[in-house]
Design an enzyme around this catalytic site. Structure first.
Site, PDB file in Angstrom:
ATOM      1  N   GLU A 166      57.476  90.630  48.228  1.00  0.00           N
ATOM      2  CA  GLU A 166      57.593  90.890  49.659  1.00  0.00           C
ATOM      3  C   GLU A 166      56.299  90.713  50.450  1.00  0.00           C
ATOM      4  O   GLU A 166      55.720  91.701  50.941  1.00  0.00           O
ATOM      5  CB  GLU A 166      58.174  92.294  49.892  1.00  0.00           C
ATOM      6  CG  GLU A 166      59.523  92.493  49.236  1.00  0.00           C
ATOM      7  CD  GLU A 166      60.217  93.797  49.644  1.00  0.00           C
ATOM      8  OE1 GLU A 166      59.569  94.664  50.235  1.00  0.00           O
ATOM      9  OE2 GLU A 166      61.417  93.923  49.386  1.00  0.00           O
ATOM     10  N   GLU A 351      66.328  92.346  44.669  1.00  0.00           N
ATOM     11  CA  GLU A 351      66.489  93.758  45.020  1.00  0.00           C
ATOM     12  C   GLU A 351      67.622  93.903  46.015  1.00  0.00           C
ATOM     13  O   GLU A 351      67.736  93.111  46.960  1.00  0.00           O
ATOM     14  CB  GLU A 351      65.231  94.335  45.718  1.00  0.00           C
ATOM     15  CG  GLU A 351      64.102  94.687  44.810  1.00  0.00           C
ATOM     16  CD  GLU A 351      62.911  95.273  45.567  1.00  0.00           C
ATOM     17  OE1 GLU A 351      63.105  95.967  46.584  1.00  0.00           O
ATOM     18  OE2 GLU A 351      61.777  95.019  45.118  1.00  0.00           O
TER      19      GLU A 351
HETATM   20  C1  FCB Z   1      61.471  97.195  48.935  1.00  0.00           C
HETATM   21  C2  FCB Z   1      60.376  97.354  47.903  1.00  0.00           C
HETATM   22  C3  FCB Z   1      60.696  98.334  46.821  1.00  0.00           C
HETATM   23  C4  FCB Z   1      61.457  99.537  47.341  1.00  0.00           C
HETATM   24  C5  FCB Z   1      62.615  99.122  48.196  1.00  0.00           C
HETATM   25  C6  FCB Z   1      63.430 100.265  48.722  1.00  0.00           C
HETATM   26  O1  FCB Z   1      60.919  96.768  50.139  1.00  0.00           O
HETATM   27  O2  FCB Z   1      60.091  96.125  47.296  1.00  0.00           O
HETATM   28  O3  FCB Z   1      59.515  98.671  46.175  1.00  0.00           O
HETATM   29  O4  FCB Z   1      60.595 100.381  47.974  1.00  0.00           O
HETATM   30  O5  FCB Z   1      62.164  98.351  49.272  1.00  0.00           O
END
Ligand code: FCB
Length: 440
Positions: A166, A351
């Site tokens: 990110e 994610e």
């Molecule tokens: C993302 C992050 C991860 C976690 C989620 C909820 O932005 O990569 O570490 O905090 O959000």
């Protein structure tokens, strides 16, 4: 009853996994780990609520890997902690750190899981903050060296690796909005780090390629921006939001350029040779990771620095972070990567998940029905994309465990498994069992 029975309709080789990150779970008080910008930020801004203990994954990693395996997942995404490998300086390696990741990778492989390591998930050693961290390209050079070290030391244990998690959070969220470490709020710092974090990625790719035959990716977090209404000002503001949040990074990686509107605001702060560096930044990668959580409703708002918008949330169902359920955004971004950027590149959802205010009920069960619903609606979008023959190859739930949720400390629970932070007990939630029912 909402369930995940359609998981069985995914192709056999579709990779289901879970994701975590080093600072959020490991516990920095174990194994000679050095200090990171998050320890400093926690001390200054979060009343000392830090990752010292976290989930004590350092001591519990075997149990954690077993939980992944027992649910029927096939892959595990985790990150290396730079300050654990090089606590004091850039030369002297911490053998305890090396030993930990060797054991971890061995355990992952022994359990027939595929390791998906990330090199950087935000725990920058504090020593770099003396040179302003990611604002200085020295840090990027050292990141290249770290990448080489990781590949050389552990590279025979995995095939796929990602460089950075990110880049928007590392740069904008941390240097413009100031919500994450190091907590800076100015546009010069933000612009510099927006570019430098991508330059760091290029240094990492170069180092990894020189060392091993990996499949290399980067993990981008895309957030869907929608104009709050059909007013032209708000439509333009949404375009700028999308460029800063999303396109800045994908345009650079896939096209070797920065998007126009955002560039018109940020260019004056970029290094003179940024265009030459964009050639390196856009050198080919082998897969792309997409993290997806929610949407924002964008409204024009005048500001001094040209960043003329504000983000609002709407009236859809919300998670405990206040983030709306907006699953359509996930398939939107899968299609956008495929159609506008690269129609061959394998896409992994690295994610996706939700925070829920989980409570233990009778018999130690955790009825996280809303989380099952969240996975249901998002995974359906993914399945539709798979059925449309888009190259989506895997999906990682965030997260295996309730953990240290950055500026929110331990108050936001994202896990499939409940963590009791007093005694480190792990208690699988109903969402964990729901995956298990259909993956095993
Ligand atoms: C993302 C992050 C991860 C976690 C989620 C909820 O932005 O990569 O570490 O905090 O959000």
């Amino acid at each position: 009853m909402i369930n995940l029975s359609f998981l069985q309709d995914f192709p056999k080789d579709f990779n289901f996994g879970v994701a975590t990150s080093s600072y959020q779970i490991e516990g920095t008080m174990y194994g000679n780990c050095g200090k990171s910008i998050w320890d400093d930020f926690a001390e200054r801004k979060l009343n000392g609520i830090d990752g010292k203990l976290a989930c004590n994954h350092i001591e519990y990693f075997k149990e954690d890997i077993k939980l992944i395996k027992d649910a029927g997942f096939k892959a595990y995404r985790f990150s290396f902690a730079w300050p654990r490998l090089f606590p004091d300086n850039n030369k002297d390696v911490n053998l305890k750190g090396v030993d930990f990741y060797k054991q971890l990778l061995e355990e992952i492989n022994n359990c027939d899981l595929e390791a998906f390591p990330t090199i950087y998930h935000w725990d920058l050693p504090i020593r770099f903050q003396k040179i302003k961290g990611w604002e200085d390209q020295e840090t990027c050079k050292h990141f290249g060296e770290l990448s080489f070290f990781i590949s050389k030391t552990f590279g025979d244990q995995f095939e796929k690796i990602s460089t950075i998690n990110e880049p928007w959070c590392v740069s904008w969220l941390s240097h413009y909005l100031g919500e994450h470490a190091p907590g800076i709020k100015n546009i010069q710092s933000a612009a510099k780090t927006m570019h430098n974090i991508l330059f760091a990625h290029s240094q990492s790719v170069e180092a990894l390629r020189s060392c091993n035959d990996h499949q290399i990716g980067i993990v981008l977090n895309n957030q869907f921006g929608q104009p709050i209404d059909s007013n032209e000002e708000n439509i333009q503001a949404t375009k700028l939001f999308d460029e800063i949040h999303n396109r800045w990074f994908s345009d650079a990686i896939f096209k070797g350029k920065y998007p126009e509107l955002a560039l018109s605001i940020l260019e004056k702060y970029l290094p003179e040779n940024y265009k030459t560096q964009l050639e390196l930044i856009s050198s080919p990668i082998d897969w792309i990771g997409l993290n997806y959580y929610t949407r924002s409703l964008i409204k024009y708002k005048k500001s001094d620095d040209g960043v003329d918008y504000e983000c609002n949330s709407g009236t859809l169902k919300k998670t405990d972070m206040g983030w709306e359920f907006y699953p359509e955004g996930l398939s939107y971004f899968i299609k956008r990567i495929n159609k506008e950027y690269d129609n061959n590149i394998p896409i992994y959802i690295t994610e996706n998940g939700m925070a829920n205010n989980d409570k233990l009920s009778l018999g130690n069960r955790i009825q996280d029905h809303d989380r099952i619903e969240f996975f249901n609606v998002h995974l359906k979008e993914v399945l539709n994309c798979v059925n449309e023959k888009l190259p989506v190859k895997g999906y990682f739930a965030w997260s295996l465990l309730d953990n240290y949720e950055w500026a929110f400390g331990y108050s936001k629970r994202f896990g499939l498994v409940f963590t009791d932070f007093q005694n480190f007990k792990r208690i699988p939630k109903n969402s964990y069992y729901e995956f298990q029912k259909y993956l095993k």
